[in-house]
Every structure is written in C-alpha cells, then in structure tokens.
Scaffold this motif. Structure first.
Motif, PDB file in Angstrom:
ATOM      1  N   SER A 149       0.820  -1.212   0.000  1.00  0.00           N
ATOM      2  CA  SER A 149       0.000   0.000   0.000  1.00  0.00           C
ATOM      3  C   SER A 149       0.853   1.261   0.000  1.00  0.00           C
ATOM      4  O   SER A 149       0.464   2.282  -0.579  1.00  0.00           O
ATOM      5  CB  SER A 149      -0.936   0.002   1.208  1.00  0.00           C
ATOM      6  N   THR A 292      -6.255   0.411   3.384  1.00  0.00           N
ATOM      7  CA  THR A 292      -6.532  -0.912   2.826  1.00  0.00           C
ATOM      8  C   THR A 292      -5.472  -1.918   3.259  1.00  0.00           C
ATOM      9  O   THR A 292      -5.786  -3.056   3.621  1.00  0.00           O
ATOM     10  CB  THR A 292      -6.586  -0.845   1.288  1.00  0.00           C
ATOM     11  N   LEU A 295      -6.110  -2.939   6.802  1.00  0.00           N
ATOM     12  CA  LEU A 295      -7.276  -3.824   6.872  1.00  0.00           C
ATOM     13  C   LEU A 295      -6.915  -5.243   6.438  1.00  0.00           C
ATOM     14  O   LEU A 295      -7.336  -6.223   7.062  1.00  0.00           O
ATOM     15  CB  LEU A 295      -8.400  -3.278   5.988  1.00  0.00           C
ATOM     16  N   VAL A 296      -6.128  -5.340   5.362  1.00  0.00           N
ATOM     17  CA  VAL A 296      -5.728  -6.669   4.882  1.00  0.00           C
ATOM     18  C   VAL A 296      -4.852  -7.373   5.910  1.00  0.00           C
ATOM     19  O   VAL A 296      -5.040  -8.565   6.193  1.00  0.00           O
ATOM     20  CB  VAL A 296      -5.004  -6.551   3.525  1.00  0.00           C
ATOM     21  N   ARG A 299      -7.429  -7.883   9.133  1.00  0.00           N
ATOM     22  CA  ARG A 299      -8.679  -8.626   8.951  1.00  0.00           C
ATOM     23  C   ARG A 299      -8.588  -9.725   7.910  1.00  0.00           C
ATOM     24  O   ARG A 299      -9.499 -10.547   7.800  1.00  0.00           O
ATOM     25  CB  ARG A 299      -9.809  -7.655   8.571  1.00  0.00           C
ATOM     26  N   PRO A 301      -7.130 -10.810   3.710  1.00  0.00           N
ATOM     27  CA  PRO A 301      -7.434 -10.380   2.341  1.00  0.00           C
ATOM     28  C   PRO A 301      -8.790 -10.853   1.824  1.00  0.00           C
ATOM     29  O   PRO A 301      -9.334 -10.246   0.909  1.00  0.00           O
ATOM     30  CB  PRO A 301      -6.298 -10.998   1.526  1.00  0.00           C
ATOM     31  N   VAL A 304     -11.478  -8.155   2.637  1.00  0.00           N
ATOM     32  CA  VAL A 304     -11.277  -6.947   1.828  1.00  0.00           C
ATOM     33  C   VAL A 304     -11.595  -7.224   0.350  1.00  0.00           C
ATOM     34  O   VAL A 304     -12.130  -6.372  -0.354  1.00  0.00           O
ATOM     35  CB  VAL A 304      -9.842  -6.417   1.994  1.00  0.00           C
ATOM     36  N   ALA A 307     -15.218  -6.894  -0.037  1.00  0.00           N
ATOM     37  CA  ALA A 307     -15.582  -5.473  -0.053  1.00  0.00           C
ATOM     38  C   ALA A 307     -15.357  -4.861  -1.428  1.00  0.00           C
ATOM     39  O   ALA A 307     -16.080  -3.948  -1.844  1.00  0.00           O
ATOM     40  CB  ALA A 307     -14.778  -4.716   1.006  1.00  0.00           C
ATOM     41  N   THR A 311     -18.233  -2.800  -3.414  1.00  0.00           N
ATOM     42  CA  THR A 311     -17.976  -1.386  -3.727  1.00  0.00           C
ATOM     43  C   THR A 311     -18.107  -1.124  -5.225  1.00  0.00           C
ATOM     44  O   THR A 311     -18.646  -0.086  -5.648  1.00  0.00           O
ATOM     45  CB  THR A 311     -16.581  -0.979  -3.236  1.00  0.00           C
ATOM     46  N   PHE A 343      -9.336  -1.978  -3.256  1.00  0.00           N
ATOM     47  CA  PHE A 343      -9.589  -3.124  -2.382  1.00  0.00           C
ATOM     48  C   PHE A 343      -9.184  -4.426  -3.073  1.00  0.00           C
ATOM     49  O   PHE A 343      -8.561  -5.301  -2.469  1.00  0.00           O
ATOM     50  CB  PHE A 343     -11.073  -3.195  -2.020  1.00  0.00           C
ATOM     51  N   SER A 347      -5.799  -6.612  -1.786  1.00  0.00           N
ATOM     52  CA  SER A 347      -6.114  -7.933  -1.229  1.00  0.00           C
ATOM     53  C   SER A 347      -5.609  -9.046  -2.133  1.00  0.00           C
ATOM     54  O   SER A 347      -5.028 -10.037  -1.660  1.00  0.00           O
ATOM     55  CB  SER A 347      -7.622  -8.070  -1.004  1.00  0.00           C
TER      56      SER A 347
END
Length: 419
Positions: A149, A292, A295-296, A299, A301, A304, A307, A311, A343, A347
């Motif tokens: 990222s 992002t 989050l990966v 939480r 991949p 995400v 998501a 999205t 996302f 991911s």
C-alpha cells in the motif's frame, strides 16, 4: 554508484534497507503516476477525434492494456533473472518511448502509428503495477499489505496531478504546433523517463535478490518450491484466487473508467471536467492504500476482497443512475470505482505474495499481471461497443453486477480456512 552487499543467507534484513527501498519506490511511483494518468484522461478522446467514432473510443485503453500484458511478461522475466531494478527501469523507459510515439502520431494524424505507440505506452502501466511487488519483497509477512500500500499510495500525487495538467499541457502542445490532446503525453514521456532513471540509479540493493539471499524456512516464504503435491495444490489455489479478484476488478474498472470521459464529452462537458473526474478516480484508486493495507494485514485479504466486489457494484449503480449533466454524481461513481479497484488490488496482491515461493514469485506475479492486463484489454475493447449499442448506463450497471462473481470463491475459501 554504491550498492549494499547482500548478507549471508538466513540472516535478517536491516529494517533501514527496507525503508530505503520503499523511499526509492515512492519517488518513482509519484513520477510514473503522472504518466499513467495522462493516457487515461485523453487517450480515448484522442482516438475519437482521429477516428470520428465513439464505437472505437475504447480501443486506446485496450491497446495500452494489451501492451501492458506483453510488458508484464518481459518485466517479470528480467526481474526473475536479474532483479527488480533492471526490470522496472526497462519497463518505464519503454513507456517513455511509447509516449513519444503517441505525440508523433498526433502530429502526423496517423491512427496506425497511434495504435502502435499506445501498445508500447502500456509498458508504463505494467511497470507501475509490478513495482508494488518490489515493496513487499523484504517486508515481514504481517506487514506485506502495508508495504504494498505504501508503494501504491505514492502513485496518488502524480495520478491526481496528471489529469489536472491536461489543459496546461494542451496549451504547451498547441504552442509547439501539436494537437492539444497530445499535451498530456508530453508529461507522460518525461515522467516515465525520470522514473526509469531514479530506479536505475537508486534501487540498491535489489529487493528481490536480497530477499532470496536472506530467505528463511517457513510456509510460503522459502526460496524452494514445495515438493509435497498437496502443498503445491494449496499454493496454486491461493494464487488463482488472488488472480481472480484482481482480474475481475480490473476488467470492471477499465471498462467503466474508459468510457466516462467520452460519455461526459458527448453531453457537453469539457476536458477540465472530465480531468477532474478522472483525477478523483485515480486518487480513490491509490490514496486509500494505507488503510486498505492495514485492513488486509489485520482482517485478512478475503474480507477486503469481498468489499471490492460490493464497492464496485455501488459504483456501477451510481454511474448508471447519475444524470448525464451531473459532474458530482459521476465523480462519486468514479471514486467508488477506484476504491473498489484498490480493495481488489491490495487484497489480491497480498494473497499471491503470501502464497508464491521466492524461487517462482516474480514469474508468478508476472503471469498474474498478464491476466490482469488481458482483462483490462477486454474491458477496454468491449466498453466502446457496449456504449455504442446500449448506452453508458448499461455498461456501468453490467460492470457492477459482474464484480459480484468474486464473492462465491472468496466465501468458499474463507469457509475452508475456518475448517
């Protein structure tokens, strides 16, 4: 030029080395982001102007994504054999040559040269994406998505700046006796050339070569390909899952993005308005990357990736329902489109980087990026025909619905992982 010697195999990499590599990659991504966004902003408009046909306006996007597929193979093979530094530098230099070809085609009013040059220009797109892998080569497993990222977010500055320079660079092109739409490619050529020079001079030590030298035993991180057929099958399935996420999100994003400037142009909006919308889109593609990545890493991949599909569906709905005269709603739709792509890319990249062994990582990543480029080519080619036959709202809604196909595979993998 100095180079940090590789430590003996099995030793840890100094975190300062990873930070230095990320800094160099960030600089190159800022530069290349401007080159990448230039073609997005005016490529379709230039083809429409030269060909006089909306139905073929998606061809430029298809061509430079097709060129990026070929470049992805070349860059990954050079990287696998000699390291990231020569592979990435060669890719950006090729993108600069393609930019010069587009300018020449516009000056000569030659569609054939334009198409050939756009194909070569696609090397810059492939290299911009491949650079994200270089950021993850030396990252710890729990921080790989954040390293990816960091590289991606650096593209934001150039990506936002590039489209907003469409009008000034158009003025410069006109002053030089060139068509105004060739102006952004002046910026693209200079930006890609500068990125190539930065990488060739400063990306030392080479992250992939150093990662191989310091590889330690561990699942999905060793330099050796696993001999166990069951382990090899698990790696293959994870790579295919990551590829599916990125391929679908790329296809949807390219299809809708390509025709949005044409849709706006056909309804009376100027280059400045479409440039603003594309700038917001590119910002949404890259700016959320740090969030992002976290989050990966925290939480996983799979969540995400899901998501991403939802999205992109929201983006398709907003674009399909937005009145043609509403720049604000089209900007919102393109921002959601970019966020969904982000996302999916972060991911999917994390899934593949975690799964692929170092010995085959560069080749695997290159093969996946070829599939991504082919899907972008398909989206670019189909987008103009769909809009010509059925209209922009049908394209946008269809793209949003298509994005949902990644959800079953992600759900199945999540269920297996829990078991």
């Amino acid at each position: 030029m100095s180079s940090t010697p590789a430590p003996p195999a099995g030793t840890a990499v100094d975190p300062a080395v990873q930070r230095r590599i990320l800094r160099v990659l960030v600089v190159s991504q800022v530069l290349s982001g401007a080159g990448l966004a230039a073609g997005i902003t005016v490529g379709a408009l230039l083809a429409q102007e030269m060909l006089g046909s909306t139905g073929l306006a998606g061809l430029p996007s298809a061509l430079f994504t097709a060129g990026s597929a070929v470049a992805a193979i070349a860059v990954s093979r050079i990287s696998a054999a000699r390291g990231r530094r020569p592979g990435l530098a060669a890719g950006y230099a090729t993108g600069a040559v393609g930019s010069a070809g587009v300018i020449a085609a516009a000056a000569l009013d030659s569609p054939v040269l334009l198409f050939a040059a756009l194909f070569v220009y696609g090397a810059g797109t492939a290299t911009n994406l491949q650079a994200r892998y270089a950021g993850a080569d030396l990252a710890a497993p729990g921080h790989r998505a954040r390293a990816v990222s960091t590289v991606l977010v650096a593209t934001t500055l150039g990506g936002v700046l590039g489209p907003n320079l469409a009008a000034p660079t158009g003025d410069l092109a006109a002053a030089l006796g060139l068509p105004r739409l060739a102006g952004p490619f002046l910026l693209a050529g200079a930006a890609y050339a500068a990125a190539a020079l930065v990488l060739a001079a400063r990306l030392r030590p080479d992250p992939l070569l150093l990662a191989r030298a310091t590889a330690t035993d561990g699942p999905a991180t060793t330099a050796d390909v696993p001999a166990d057929p069951a382990a090899a099958a698990r790696i293959r399935n994870r790579v295919l899952l990551g590829a599916q996420v990125m391929v679908v999100t790329q296809l949807v994003m390219v299809a809708v993005m390509t025709m949005t400037p044409v849709h706006m142009h056909d309804h009376g909006h100027g280059t400045a308005a479409s440039g603003l919308v594309i700038a917001l889109h590119v910002a949404a593609m890259y700016l959320p990357s740090p969030l992002t990545g976290r989050l990966v890493d925290r939480r996983g991949p799979l969540l995400v990736g899901a998501a991403a599909g939802l999205t992109l569906l929201a983006a398709g709905l907003v674009a399909a329902l937005a009145p043609a005269d509403s720049v604000a709603l089209l900007a919102l739709a393109l921002a959601l489109l970019g966020l969904g792509w982000n996302f999916g890319l972060v991911s999917g990249t994390a899934i593949i980087t975690d799964a692929a062994p170092l010995a085959t990582r560069a080749r695997t990543q290159g093969a996946v990026d070829v599939a991504i480029a082919v899907s972008g080519t398909t989206g670019g080619l189909a987008s103009g025909a769909v809009v010509d036959l059925a209209g922009y709202p049908v394209l946008a809604l269809g793209g949003g619905l298509l994005a949902l196909v990644i959800l079953p595979a992600l759900a199945t993998t999540a269920t297996r992982t829990r078991r």
